[in-house]
Design a protein around this motif. Structure first.
Motif, mmCIF file in Angstrom:
data_model
loop_
_atom_site.group_PDB
_atom_site.id
_atom_site.type_symbol
_atom_site.label_atom_id
_atom_site.label_comp_id
_atom_site.label_asym_id
_atom_site.label_seq_id
_atom_site.Cartn_x
_atom_site.Cartn_y
_atom_site.Cartn_z
ATOM 1 N N GLY A 195 -6.368 4.734 6.638
ATOM 2 C CA GLY A 195 -7.157 5.765 5.967
ATOM 3 C C GLY A 195 -7.421 5.531 4.491
ATOM 4 N N VAL A 196 -8.633 5.796 4.093
ATOM 5 C CA VAL A 196 -9.111 5.995 2.733
ATOM 6 C C VAL A 196 -8.581 4.940 1.747
ATOM 7 N N SER A 197 -7.412 5.186 1.154
ATOM 8 C CA SER A 197 -6.899 4.282 0.109
ATOM 9 C C SER A 197 -6.558 2.906 0.641
ATOM 10 N N ALA A 198 -6.352 2.778 1.953
ATOM 11 C CA ALA A 198 -6.023 1.472 2.530
ATOM 12 C C ALA A 198 -7.168 0.479 2.378
ATOM 13 N N GLU A 228 2.462 4.688 -7.120
ATOM 14 C CA GLU A 228 3.740 5.383 -7.026
ATOM 15 C C GLU A 228 3.425 6.835 -6.688
ATOM 16 N N PRO A 229 3.127 7.132 -5.426
ATOM 17 C CA PRO A 229 2.693 8.484 -5.066
ATOM 18 C C PRO A 229 3.741 9.527 -5.422
ATOM 19 N N SER A 235 1.775 9.395 4.773
ATOM 20 C CA SER A 235 1.554 9.097 6.182
ATOM 21 C C SER A 235 2.215 10.204 6.997
ATOM 22 N N PRO A 236 1.711 10.461 8.214
ATOM 23 C CA PRO A 236 2.284 11.562 8.999
ATOM 24 C C PRO A 236 3.750 11.353 9.346
#
Length: 255
Positions: A195-198, A228-229, A235-236
């Protein structure tokens, strides 16, 4: 440049790229077939990357790979859509210009399919036909997020290990794909990003494949891509049911 010269150039490129390849995440094969002819308006010898836009695409799905690749030596990145011009993202607030129509870029070297609201495009014969034709001649055919569903709708993922946005993993089975976890998954000349940022991860990997690991490392620094989230819920598998439900609500009804 003749078709034979183009074939030779790409064969030489792939040979050199294979020598500098670092192992990709969930990579299953690294060798990509050579392409046939040059399309679009790139300069001689350039590798052309075409990023597909469509109404309802997610901005970062396109912009992430764009930023990772647009400064790589010898690479020309362009945006394409059914018609050239402004294309609105999934929020409707942001518009990004498609520089060329699909007809103007029939044979890009690298195809990047954005994700987002893909339903209409998955049923658009013009888009699916372009993906199929471009794939026949591409060095790599790639997707970000739910863009993998468009590859599936075009018939390119049967029996292929692939990934997609976390909320749509189960849908890959509809197209005969084999869901495989990873920030991106490489199988032959098909690369699917999660997803998205990947898409940034995949873009940096492609930068290294195209120009060597040294350039890939430099582009990672140029983007200051050192995530560094703050919450660690990206992720789920790392979150709870309440956060999962809220994420889905925000995606479907951001207002």
């Amino acid at each position: 440049m003749s078709d034979n010269q183009t074939h030779s150039r790409r064969t030489a490129f792939l040979t050199a790229a294979g020598a500098t390849l670092g192992v990709g995440i969930a990579a299953t094969a690294a060798t990509a077939p050579a392409a046939a002819a040059v399309g679009g308006s790139r300069k001689p010898g350039q590798v052309q990357v075409a990023i597909l836009l469509f109404d309802g695409f997610t901005a970062l799905d396109a912009v992430g790979p764009y930023e990772a690749l647009c400064r790589v030596p010898g690479v020309q990145v362009t945006t394409v859509a059914v018609r050239a011009g402004l294309v609105r993202t999934d929020t409707g607030e942001l518009g990004i210009a498609a520089a060329k129509s699909l007809d103007q870029v029939p044979r890009p070297d690298i195809v990047v399919i954005s994700g987002g609201g893909t339903k209409a495009s998955m049923e658009d014969g013009r888009v699916l036909d372009w993906i199929r034709r471009a794939h026949r001649h591409s060095i790599w055919t790639t997707s970000v997020c739910t863009g993998s569903l468009m590859l599936g709708a075009a018939g390119l993922l049967r029996g292929v290990p692939a990934t997609t946005y976390w909320a749509f993993r189960a849908r890959l089975k509809e197209f005969g794909a084999i869901y495989t976890p990873g920030r991106f998954v490489e199988s032959g000349k098909i690369i699917t990003a999660a997803g998205v940022s990947a898409g940034i991860d995949m873009g940096l990997y492609l930068a290294a494949r195209l120009a060597g690991e040294r350039v890939g490392r430099a582009m990672e620094l140029a983007l200051e891509y050192d995530p560094e989230p703050p919450f660690g819920t990206g992720s789920p598998e790392k979150t709870d049911a309440e956060t999962h439900a809220l994420a889905m609500k925000l995606l479907t009804n951001p207002a």
